[in-house]
Design a protein around this motif. Structure first.
Motif: not given
Length: 270
Positions: A222-251
């Motif tokens: 997930p950390a490699e796949v879920l990027t703002p660029r991919l989300l814009a290309e696939v979903y057509g949306v603007t998104a921000e991706v951060a690391v969750h401070p507790r789970t360390r998963a992409p948010q």
């Protein structure tokens, strides 16, 4: 039963002249939770149907532990693969326990009754989805979310080596979404699951495959796949991706194109 090794090898699916999935390959190693994500109409449900043999590929193969699923006898496939699908026809005039007990059918001969082991597995499956208190209720009087949990329990009672789920968190409240996906993580099975919620997918899945227009657009952790660029290309949306401070998963946080600040009555602030 040990977890299955799933390989989808160059699968193409069609419906008349329309191509649903084209030359898709993916793998789910034993014990992994692998997620399928992508917009509506991208081919997720069609691909899952090919995995549990409801659709026949026009090209390519689906392999379980190296064997083409089309070569497996129906009873053996039913013992190996369980599926929870969207919009499942499920008007059963049965109690919840009786519905969940249906998951034990592939492991029995005709007219065999429930054993003590069956009863224990049924109870464990109900507990895993927080439905133990529903056991004596009539299935056809349950809410949509309760029905979904019971159908998932039926699949768990089947003790599959591969569990395939299509949007299993639909109709579930937040607590039961988290409990269900946590239960899937603990299963001694391989899990292939289609999810709309990218944050749930990011936290609970080992790897993701992103589908767009029937093809794989990206694959990996997930950390490699879920990027703002991919989300814009696939979903057509603007998104921000951060690391969750507790789970360390992409948010993932989606940014509306025309945000309305709270308290403005649906109008942009002056």
């Amino acid at each position: 039963m040990s977890a299955a090794d799933l390989a989808v090898d160059g699968v193409t699916l069609t419906a008349g002249a329309r191509r649903l999935v084209e030359d898709v390959s993916l793998a789910a190693r034993p014990g992994e939770v692998v997620g399928l994500v992508g917009p509506n109409g991208s081919g997720k449900s069609s691909l899952l149907r090919a995995v549990y043999r409801a659709l026949r590929p026009e090209a390519g193969r689906v392999l379980l532990d190296g064997t083409d699923t089309r070569a497996l006898p129906g009873r053996r496939l039913a013992r190996t693969v369980a599926a929870v699908v969207q919009d499942q026809v499920a008007d059963f005039d049965l109690t919840v326990r009786e519905v969940v007990a249906m998951g034990r059918s592939p492991h029995k001969r005709l007219l065999d009754g429930d054993t003590a082991e069956d009863a224990a597995l049924i109870g464990s499956a109900l507990a895993a989805v927080d439905a133990g208190g529903l056991a004596g209720r009539s299935f056809d009087r349950l809410s949509g979310g309760e029905r979904q949990r019971v159908l998932i329990a039926r699949a768990l009672a089947q003790q599959p080596a591969l569990l395939v789920l299509d949007e299993p968190t639909n109709h579930l409240d937040v607590r039961h979404q988290l409990e269900l996906l946590g239960a899937l993580r603990r299963l001694p099975a391989t899990v292939l699951v289609a999810l709309h919620d990218l944050n749930l997918a990011a936290y609970y899945c080992d790897r993701l495959y992103v589908l767009r227009a029937g093809r794989i657009a990206a694959a990996g952790p997930p950390a490699e796949v879920l990027t703002p660029r991919l989300l814009a290309e696939v979903y057509g949306v603007t998104a921000e991706v951060a690391v969750h401070p507790r789970t360390r998963a992409p948010q993932v946080t989606f940014v509306p194109a025309d945000p309305y600040p709270a308290g403005t009555g649906g109008r942009s602030a002056p």
